[in-house]
Motif scaffolding. Structure first.
Motif, PDB file in Angstrom:
ATOM      1  N   LEU A  98       2.439   9.979   2.687  1.00 21.27           N
ATOM      2  CA  LEU A  98       1.402   9.337   3.064  1.00 21.27           C
ATOM      3  C   LEU A  98       0.224   9.940   2.743  1.00 21.27           C
ATOM      4  CD1 LEU A  98       4.018  10.692   5.971  1.00 21.27           C
ATOM      5  CD2 LEU A  98       3.439   8.060   5.275  1.00 21.27           C
ATOM      6  N   THR A  99      -0.197  11.455   2.667  1.00 13.95           N
ATOM      7  CA  THR A  99      -0.992  11.570   3.016  1.00 13.95           C
ATOM      8  C   THR A  99      -1.882  10.981   1.474  1.00 13.95           C
ATOM      9  OG1 THR A  99      -0.471  13.658   2.811  1.00 13.95           O
ATOM     10  CG2 THR A  99      -3.072  13.642   2.480  1.00 13.95           C
ATOM     11  N   GLN A 100      -1.364  10.304   0.785  1.00 11.79           N
ATOM     12  CA  GLN A 100      -2.057   9.535  -0.418  1.00 11.79           C
ATOM     13  C   GLN A 100      -2.312   8.296  -0.033  1.00 11.79           C
ATOM     14  OE1 GLN A 100      -2.603  10.247  -3.828  1.00 11.79           O
ATOM     15  NE2 GLN A 100      -3.667   8.221  -3.741  1.00 11.79           N
ATOM     16  N   PHE A 101      -1.853   7.860   1.007  1.00 12.67           N
ATOM     17  CA  PHE A 101      -1.803   7.269   1.811  1.00 12.67           C
ATOM     18  C   PHE A 101      -2.908   6.285   2.551  1.00 12.67           C
ATOM     19  CE2 PHE A 101      -1.223   4.262   5.655  1.00 12.67           C
ATOM     20  CZ  PHE A 101      -0.654   2.917   5.159  1.00 12.67           C
ATOM     21  N   LEU A 102      -3.259   8.082   3.170  1.00 10.23           N
ATOM     22  CA  LEU A 102      -4.232   7.776   4.064  1.00 10.23           C
ATOM     23  C   LEU A 102      -5.432   7.916   3.528  1.00 10.23           C
ATOM     24  CD1 LEU A 102      -3.031  10.152   6.547  1.00 10.23           C
ATOM     25  CD2 LEU A 102      -2.903   7.779   6.799  1.00 10.23           C
ATOM     26  N   LEU A 103      -5.274   8.830   1.886  1.00  8.67           N
ATOM     27  CA  LEU A 103      -6.962   9.160   1.183  1.00  8.67           C
ATOM     28  C   LEU A 103      -7.321   7.658   0.277  1.00  8.67           C
ATOM     29  CD1 LEU A 103      -5.437  12.377  -1.062  1.00  8.67           C
ATOM     30  CD2 LEU A 103      -7.523  12.366  -0.026  1.00  8.67           C
ATOM     31  N   ASP A 104      -6.040   6.854   0.348  1.00  3.19           N
ATOM     32  CA  ASP A 104      -6.139   5.682  -0.320  1.00  3.19           C
ATOM     33  C   ASP A 104      -6.970   4.813   0.501  1.00  3.19           C
ATOM     34  OD1 ASP A 104      -5.025   6.409  -2.518  1.00  3.19           O
ATOM     35  OD2 ASP A 104      -2.963   5.256  -2.111  1.00  3.19           O
ATOM     36  N   ARG A 105      -6.805   4.985   1.744  1.00  4.54           N
ATOM     37  CA  ARG A 105      -7.368   3.728   3.512  1.00  4.54           C
ATOM     38  C   ARG A 105      -8.531   4.327   3.211  1.00  4.54           C
ATOM     39  NH1 ARG A 105      -3.402   0.420   5.431  1.00  4.54           N
ATOM     40  NH2 ARG A 105      -4.359   0.251   7.561  1.00  4.54           N
ATOM     41  N   SER A 106      -8.886   5.695   3.468  1.00  5.24           N
ATOM     42  CA  SER A 106     -10.150   6.678   3.260  1.00  5.24           C
ATOM     43  C   SER A 106     -11.219   6.077   2.281  1.00  5.24           C
ATOM     44  CB  SER A 106     -10.295   7.340   3.832  1.00  5.24           C
ATOM     45  OG  SER A 106      -9.997   8.934   2.914  1.00  5.24           O
ATOM     46  N   GLY A 107     -10.979   5.768   1.552  1.00  9.60           N
ATOM     47  CA  GLY A 107     -11.961   4.940   0.513  1.00  9.60           C
ATOM     48  C   GLY A 107     -12.478   6.193   0.058  1.00  9.60           C
ATOM     49  N   ILE A 108     -12.039   7.332   0.232  1.00  9.90           N
ATOM     50  CA  ILE A 108     -12.908   8.741  -0.266  1.00  9.90           C
ATOM     51  C   ILE A 108     -12.633   9.276  -1.867  1.00  9.90           C
ATOM     52  CG2 ILE A 108     -13.172   9.723   1.405  1.00  9.90           C
ATOM     53  CD1 ILE A 108     -11.697  12.061   0.271  1.00  9.90           C
ATOM     54  N   ASN A 109     -12.083   8.108  -2.740  1.00 15.25           N
ATOM     55  CA  ASN A 109     -11.531   8.426  -4.150  1.00 15.25           C
ATOM     56  C   ASN A 109     -11.743   7.060  -4.737  1.00 15.25           C
ATOM     57  OD1 ASN A 109      -9.977  10.943  -3.984  1.00 15.25           O
ATOM     58  ND2 ASN A 109      -8.010  10.111  -3.915  1.00 15.25           N
ATOM     59  N   THR A 110     -12.785   6.811  -5.237  1.00 13.53           N
ATOM     60  CA  THR A 110     -13.309   5.694  -5.772  1.00 13.53           C
ATOM     61  C   THR A 110     -14.156   5.367  -7.241  1.00 13.53           C
ATOM     62  OG1 THR A 110     -15.074   6.891  -6.532  1.00 13.53           O
ATOM     63  CG2 THR A 110     -15.910   5.258  -4.492  1.00 13.53           C
ATOM     64  N   GLU A 111     -12.693   6.758  -7.771  1.00 13.07           N
ATOM     65  CA  GLU A 111     -11.883   6.193  -9.687  1.00 13.07           C
ATOM     66  C   GLU A 111     -10.492   5.966  -9.681  1.00 13.07           C
ATOM     67  OE1 GLU A 111     -10.086  10.481  -8.537  1.00 13.07           O
ATOM     68  OE2 GLU A 111     -12.373   8.665  -7.803  1.00 13.07           O
ATOM     69  N   GLU A 112      -9.674   5.572  -8.579  1.00 17.35           N
ATOM     70  CA  GLU A 112      -8.511   5.070  -9.094  1.00 17.35           C
ATOM     71  C   GLU A 112      -7.838   4.312  -7.958  1.00 17.35           C
ATOM     72  OE1 GLU A 112      -6.391   8.887  -6.023  1.00 17.35           O
ATOM     73  OE2 GLU A 112      -5.829   8.666  -8.451  1.00 17.35           O
TER      74      GLU A 112
ATOM     75  N   ASP B 270       0.430  -1.377   0.123  1.00 16.87           N
ATOM     76  CA  ASP B 270      -0.314  -0.093  -0.064  1.00 16.87           C
ATOM     77  C   ASP B 270       0.770   1.372  -0.390  1.00 16.87           C
ATOM     78  OD1 ASP B 270      -2.284  -1.665  -0.168  1.00 16.87           O
ATOM     79  OD2 ASP B 270      -2.525  -0.937   2.488  1.00 16.87           O
ATOM     80  N   ILE B 271       2.149   1.526   0.776  1.00 14.85           N
ATOM     81  CA  ILE B 271       3.079   2.727   1.102  1.00 14.85           C
ATOM     82  C   ILE B 271       3.798   2.384  -0.590  1.00 14.85           C
ATOM     83  CG2 ILE B 271       5.013   2.771   1.638  1.00 14.85           C
ATOM     84  CD1 ILE B 271       4.084   1.609   4.170  1.00 14.85           C
ATOM     85  N   LEU B 272       3.541   1.601  -1.243  1.00 10.70           N
ATOM     86  CA  LEU B 272       4.339   1.705  -2.210  1.00 10.70           C
ATOM     87  C   LEU B 272       3.353   2.068  -3.319  1.00 10.70           C
ATOM     88  CD1 LEU B 272       6.427  -1.543  -2.651  1.00 10.70           C
ATOM     89  CD2 LEU B 272       7.801   0.632  -2.214  1.00 10.70           C
ATOM     90  N   ASP B 273       2.682   1.672  -3.304  1.00  8.13           N
ATOM     91  CA  ASP B 273       1.263   2.100  -4.240  1.00  8.13           C
ATOM     92  C   ASP B 273       1.134   3.821  -4.220  1.00  8.13           C
ATOM     93  OD1 ASP B 273       0.795   0.057  -5.662  1.00  8.13           O
ATOM     94  OD2 ASP B 273      -1.211  -0.435  -4.230  1.00  8.13           O
ATOM     95  N   ALA B 274       0.667   3.713  -3.015  1.00 11.16           N
ATOM     96  CA  ALA B 274       0.664   5.770  -2.991  1.00 11.16           C
ATOM     97  C   ALA B 274       1.677   6.603  -3.019  1.00 11.16           C
ATOM     98  CB  ALA B 274       0.704   5.853  -0.592  1.00 11.16           C
TER      99      ALA B 274
END
Ligand code: BES
Ligand code: MN
Ligand code: ZN
Length: 501
Positions: free
Chosen positions: A487-501, A403-407
């Motif tokens: 780190l912020t991208q990691f948290l955005l991804d975890r919070s699932g608020i961006n559904t399009e990516e 997940d970190i590498l993805d972010a």
């Protein structure tokens, strides 16, 4: 800088400047086509006479747009070959656009760059990156210059041009981009501050400032006497050589129900690292004021998360101290007892980062974390391994590293994983204590992580060594704000608020 979204056609914008892309060798983007038509072929003519450079990142300012173009100027941004136009290229043209506009007389512009296809990245992503790149380009640190001359006509407002069906997604991307950009700015400023200003106490005050600025935060500052009660003998062994009191900063962000376990970020906050009794050589020692960039990235990320109101629980922990030589400083050979009860032989007082992190990592167990990530300018060896391009990532739980590498890929703030095999762990054995604080020759980045791993057995954990990426040396010396974007991208991804990516 101000960022907004506006719908409408490029030729109809009464702006100081409209920004469009053109690919090599001579392919107009849709917005460029509209301008070309409205100006009866002005762009095509300039392309034909080679007055427009279409190589990726080149910029050409047209001062006298012709025909029905309502803007005062057109900035044409070269995009290179369409097949090669990817995420990296998009970031490059966004940054170069901001540089060109900052140099020009333009203080407000409308950009149509988000219409360009960058390897199928979403509109949200493109808006986010456009904002982050523009903001970073305008960053300056001149608080300590008595004759600071702000640029004459900096870009103050960037509007992203949109069609009606795009505007919601672009607006969300702008919102996210602004929060990340301000987190990056905050981290850069803290990193750039000198060690006599940015002390552990100063960092603690910054945490309180962030709480004042955003809701949903609760701050606890643990003092040395609190750490003594907790048995943090390892952390305190580093601060005992300094006249500045150490602090353990605890920031709670509650964006979700109590029953959801928190993500915990732990940032190394050594506000100056002289090496202690194992004194560092003098050359470039000033750069050890940047040894709190892990802490700065936690402050920046927590602030960004609070600004976004992410629906997660996040805890930011910052063990912070100076590392100085003194009559009371710890000495090579000293044995200290960590909060976990494990004993550590301090063979080198310059390997202090792990000594403060290990107690913080034991402390976080009480929060029953979902995952723990520590961020630290931990080893010079990481620069040998990965240079200044990637953060070193090590973990005891592979999906977390993934997940970190993805972010990192999404944000362009990349990491690269290093192995943590048992053989490396054997390098930190000690004749006199449970472990030594250094691992001898070879793989210094990994043996440092193996040290930390002995304190993180009870939860999923990853370690990020940012020694190579947190700041730049030489003429461009200064903090980068990395890894706040990751780190912020990691948290955005975890919070699932961006559904399009
Ligand atoms: N803060 C340094 C690591 C560092 C050094 C980062 C140079 C960026 C540039 C850390 O505290 C340190 O001194 N590490 C030692 C460890 C060694 C003594 C095992 C190092 O890397 O030399
Ligand atoms: Mn050190
Ligand atoms: Zn250090």
């Amino acid at each position: 800088m101000d960022f907004t979204v506006k719908t409408g056609d490029p030729e109809k914008q009464r702006s100081a400047c409209v920004v469009v892309g053109i690919y090599s060798p001579k392919r107009l983007s849709p917005a460029a086509q509209r301008l070309d038509k409205a100006s009866r072929g002005q762009l095509s003519q300039l392309l034909k006479s080679n007055d427009i450079d279409t190589s990726c990142g080149a910029t050409t300012l047209i001062h006298t747009p012709a025909g029905r173009i309502l803007a005062k100027r057109v900035l044409v941004v070269g995009c290179g070959h369409p097949k090669k136009f990817d995420a990296k290229a998009f970031r490059k043209i966004a940054a170069n656009t901001a540089t060109a506009l900052n140099k020009s007389a333009v203080t407000e512009a409308i950009s149509y760059l988000t219409e360009l296809d960058a390897d199928n990245q979403s509109l949200n992503w493109k808006a986010r990156q456009h904002v982050i790149a523009s903001d970073a380009t305008g960053y300056r640190f001149d608080e300590f210059k008595s004759d600071a001359k702000p640029p004459k006509r900096p870009l103050r407002k960037l509007i992203l041009g949109a069609s009606t069906d795009e505007s919601t997604e672009l607006k969300e991307g702008v919102r996210q981009g602004k929060a990340i950009a301000s987190g990056v700015e905050r981290a850069r400023r803290l990193g750039n501050l000198p060690g006599n200003v940015c002390t552990p106490t100063y960092l603690a005050e910054q945490a309180i400032e962030i709480k004042k600025q955003y809701g949903k935060l609760k701050i606890d500052i643990l003092e040395e006497r609190d750490m003594e009660k907790l048995g943090m003998g390892s952390l305190l062994s580093v601060s005992q050589g300094s006249r500045q009191p150490a602090k353990l900063i605890v920031m709670h962000y509650k964006g979700s129900s109590q029953k959801n376990k928190p993500v915990v970020l732990v940032g190394k906050g050594v506000t100056f690292d002289s090496g202690g009794i194992s004194l560092k050589p003098g050359a470039a020692m000033d750069e050890m004021k940047f040894d709190m960039c892990g802490a700065a990235s936690v402050l920046g990320t927590v602030a960004a998360c609070a600004e976004l109101g992410l629906p997660i629980n996040l805890i930011g922990i910052i063990p912070t101290t100076e590392n100085l030589p003194d009559g009371e400083a710890s000495k090579p050979g000293d044995i200290v007892t960590s909060m976990s009860g494990q004993t550590i032989e301090v063979l080198n007082t310059d390997a202090e980062g792990r000594l403060i992190l290990c107690d913080a990592l034991t402390y976080v167990e009480r929060f029953k974390p979902e995952v723990v990530i520590d961020i630290a300018t931990l080893t010079g060896a990481c620069i040998m391994a990965l240079g200044h391009h990637a953060t070193g990532v090590m973990t005891n739980h592979q999906p977390l590293a993934d997940d970190i590498l993805d972010a990192g890929l999404t944000s362009g703030d990349r990491g690269w994983q290093l192995p943590m095999w048992d053989e490396y762990d054997e390098q930190i054995s000690s004749n006199f204590a449970d472990m030594a604080n250094i691992g001898g020759k070879g793989a210094g980045t990994i043996t440092a992580a193996c040290f930390l791993a002995r304190f993180t057995k009870n939860y999923q954990w990853a370690h990020m060594d940012i020694a190579g990426v947190a700041w730049k040396s030489g003429a461009a010396k200064g903090s980068t704000g990395r890894p706040v974007p990751l780190l912020t991208q990691f948290l955005l991804d975890r919070s699932g608020i961006n559904t399009e990516e």
